[in-house]
Design an enzyme around this catalytic site. Sequence first.
Site, PDB file in Angstrom:
ATOM      1  N   LYS A  97       0.824  -1.205   0.000  1.00 37.01           N
ATOM      2  CA  LYS A  97       0.000   0.000   0.000  1.00 37.01           C
ATOM      3  C   LYS A  97       0.861   1.259   0.000  1.00 37.01           C
ATOM      4  CE  LYS A  97      -1.468   2.141   3.586  1.00 37.01           C
ATOM      5  NZ  LYS A  97      -2.122   2.819   4.719  1.00 37.01           N
ATOM      6  N   ASN A  98       1.907   1.266   0.826  1.00 36.37           N
ATOM      7  CA  ASN A  98       2.731   2.468   0.960  1.00 36.37           C
ATOM      8  C   ASN A  98       3.568   2.758  -0.285  1.00 36.37           C
ATOM      9  OD1 ASN A  98       1.713   2.869   3.504  1.00 36.37           O
ATOM     10  ND2 ASN A  98       3.491   2.036   4.579  1.00 36.37           N
TER      11      ASN A  98
ATOM     12  N   ARG B 200      -4.361  10.976   4.525  1.00 37.61           N
ATOM     13  CA  ARG B 200      -3.275  11.947   4.531  1.00 37.61           C
ATOM     14  C   ARG B 200      -2.435  11.904   3.261  1.00 37.61           C
ATOM     15  NH1 ARG B 200      -1.783  14.705   8.868  1.00 37.61           N
ATOM     16  NH2 ARG B 200       0.281  14.884   7.925  1.00 37.61           N
TER      17      ARG B 200
ATOM     18  N   CYS C 235      -4.115  13.132  13.069  1.00 34.09           N
ATOM     19  CA  CYS C 235      -4.608  11.774  12.899  1.00 34.09           C
ATOM     20  C   CYS C 235      -4.378  11.027  14.198  1.00 34.09           C
ATOM     21  CB  CYS C 235      -3.919  11.073  11.734  1.00 34.09           C
ATOM     22  SG  CYS C 235      -2.181  10.712  12.023  1.00 34.09           S
TER      23      CYS C 235
ATOM     24  N   ARG D 179       1.803  14.846  12.664  1.00 31.86           N
ATOM     25  CA  ARG D 179       2.445  14.615  11.370  1.00 31.86           C
ATOM     26  C   ARG D 179       2.372  15.864  10.488  1.00 31.86           C
ATOM     27  NH1 ARG D 179      -0.126   8.787   9.799  1.00 31.86           N
ATOM     28  NH2 ARG D 179       1.659   8.594   8.425  1.00 31.86           N
ATOM     29  N   PRO D 180       3.054  16.942  10.862  1.00 29.64           N
ATOM     30  CA  PRO D 180       2.933  18.222  10.158  1.00 29.64           C
ATOM     31  C   PRO D 180       3.500  18.166   8.743  1.00 29.64           C
ATOM     32  CG  PRO D 180       4.733  18.304  11.731  1.00 29.64           C
ATOM     33  CD  PRO D 180       4.023  17.007  11.966  1.00 29.64           C
TER      34      PRO D 180
ATOM     35  N   LYS E 198      14.685  16.435   9.055  1.00 26.91           N
ATOM     36  CA  LYS E 198      14.554  15.077   9.567  1.00 26.91           C
ATOM     37  C   LYS E 198      14.044  14.209   8.424  1.00 26.91           C
ATOM     38  CE  LYS E 198       9.876  15.790  11.410  1.00 26.91           C
ATOM     39  NZ  LYS E 198       9.020  15.698  12.622  1.00 26.91           N
ATOM     40  N   VAL E 199      14.268  12.927   8.542  1.00 32.22           N
ATOM     41  CA  VAL E 199      13.880  12.012   7.462  1.00 32.22           C
ATOM     42  C   VAL E 199      12.362  11.940   7.370  1.00 32.22           C
ATOM     43  CG1 VAL E 199      13.969   9.628   6.647  1.00 32.22           C
ATOM     44  CG2 VAL E 199      15.984  10.658   7.724  1.00 32.22           C
ATOM     45  N   SER E 200      11.845  12.098   6.156  1.00 31.62           N
ATOM     46  CA  SER E 200      10.407  12.036   5.919  1.00 31.62           C
ATOM     47  C   SER E 200      10.157  11.307   4.613  1.00 31.62           C
ATOM     48  CB  SER E 200       9.794  13.438   5.858  1.00 31.62           C
ATOM     49  OG  SER E 200       8.466  13.394   5.349  1.00 31.62           O
ATOM     50  N   VAL E 201       9.473  10.172   4.693  1.00 31.33           N
ATOM     51  CA  VAL E 201       9.174   9.412   3.481  1.00 31.33           C
ATOM     52  C   VAL E 201       8.221  10.202   2.588  1.00 31.33           C
ATOM     53  CG1 VAL E 201       8.139   7.299   2.568  1.00 31.33           C
ATOM     54  CG2 VAL E 201       9.568   7.196   4.613  1.00 31.33           C
TER      55      VAL E 201
ATOM     56  N   ASP F 192       5.923   0.953  11.505  1.00 32.38           N
ATOM     57  CA  ASP F 192       4.683   0.280  11.132  1.00 32.38           C
ATOM     58  C   ASP F 192       4.624  -1.179  11.571  1.00 32.38           C
ATOM     59  OD1 ASP F 192       3.528   2.514  10.056  1.00 32.38           O
ATOM     60  OD2 ASP F 192       3.910   1.992   7.968  1.00 32.38           O
TER      61      ASP F 192
ATOM     62  N   ILE G  85       9.475   7.539  15.942  1.00 35.29           N
ATOM     63  CA  ILE G  85       9.002   8.137  14.693  1.00 35.29           C
ATOM     64  C   ILE G  85       7.735   8.961  14.902  1.00 35.29           C
ATOM     65  CG2 ILE G  85       8.383   7.706  12.284  1.00 35.29           C
ATOM     66  CD1 ILE G  85      11.228   6.825  13.019  1.00 35.29           C
TER      67      ILE G  85
ATOM     68  N   ARG H  24      -8.052  -0.832   5.455  1.00 37.93           N
ATOM     69  CA  ARG H  24      -7.236   0.194   4.810  1.00 37.93           C
ATOM     70  C   ARG H  24      -5.883  -0.353   4.371  1.00 37.93           C
ATOM     71  NH1 ARG H  24      -5.568   3.923   8.550  1.00 37.93           N
ATOM     72  NH2 ARG H  24      -4.500   4.847   6.776  1.00 37.93           N
TER      73      ARG H  24
END
Length: 429
Positions: A22-23, A102, A126, A131-132, A171-174, A316, A338, A408
Amino acid sequence: MDRIRIVGGNHLEGRIPISGAKNAALPLMIASLLTDDTLTLENVPHLADVEQLIRILGNHGVDYSVNGRRESQNEGYSRTINFTARNIVDTTAPYELVSKMRASFWVIGPLLARMGEAKVSLPGGCAIGTRPVDLFIEGLQALGADIDVDSGYILSKAKNRLRGNRYVFPKVSVGATHVLMMAATLARGETVLENAAREPEVVNLAECLIAMGAKIDGAGTSTITIEGVDALSGARHRVIPDRIETGTYAMAVAMAGGDVLLEGARADLLQGALDVLAQTGTEIIPVNSGIRVRRNGSGISPVDVTTEPFPGFPTDLQAQFMGLMTMAKGKSRITETIFENRFMHVQELARLGAHITLAGQTAIVEGVSKLKGAPVMATDLRASVSLVIAGLAAEGETVVNRVYHLDRGFERLEEKLSGCGATIERLSS
């Protein structure tokens, strides 16, 4: 509202097909906005989030068609879907759509890059924290976007295209890596993204964009370089197998005991988590057709874990691992670095007899000899499946409420587990 009923105590034996991730599928679907040609995605999972994103993309003018299903699988498993964004009819992503998922906020990158403008609702909070989106905004501004925030919407414009630039993620953000990489493919000049996310889903997206004609180097490392092109074409691309689903079912086997082949799974996508699982006494055996997972009934050893960006232990899988540790022979410490507020499953696991105390970002789990089934409530996607894992080993009946969270992110979960001997069924209201 549907519920899932589990009667614990059965070992798991057999095969579980691993679905497309899904991701990975969601950003790949959004990438269809970058071209007026058709993007064909194989191995797209049949999930509520995917269906919701199809509706959101349709709001922008994206047409889609479905081509059958994977061979030798039942109706409803992963499909091949064609996405065609020949005419973008609307560059606004309204609150009523973005608030439901999101990831739909990510359309801001492709819309801005291709159309020169986008009006996208702020997604809000959420269940697992705020999670800005500040990294998205700062990154797009570094590429020359003019951005204002008005009445809950981000208004973005890029006169004469976005411009390549260097951007260092604080910072790391996928998610932000996905968005800036997509946006940079159509920018003028070179973009360098530093401290970028290294997750397999980022690599999968980069490979798709390259197949569409993008010039990208370094995906899978912390520095990604993108040379902008004038236009992208269509392509055919396959969604990688879901590493979170893989880890979840591996932990289910570890919890219940048994011997299961996770068909289509790739060990390289979650080696850090598999290494942790091996320390619990579970056998992890990569084979040509996937990953074989075995636990012969011996006790579960306690292991301390800290969630980290890839290649570390994924956030996750934190809730699922906590479910496993509730019956470990000793004490384990699970630290979440995280997301804030990602321990809401603790009180529900406690209803099954788990002994867990919280100390800031760390959960201290004292393993118990047995769990007892009870009614429990899912609070988010990963928390809900941790309750399923615990229920597989609990004495008696466990009923998980609010299973729309599971729908989901897990394709036919009860069917896959029951096929391996679990007593599990969906109860429709």
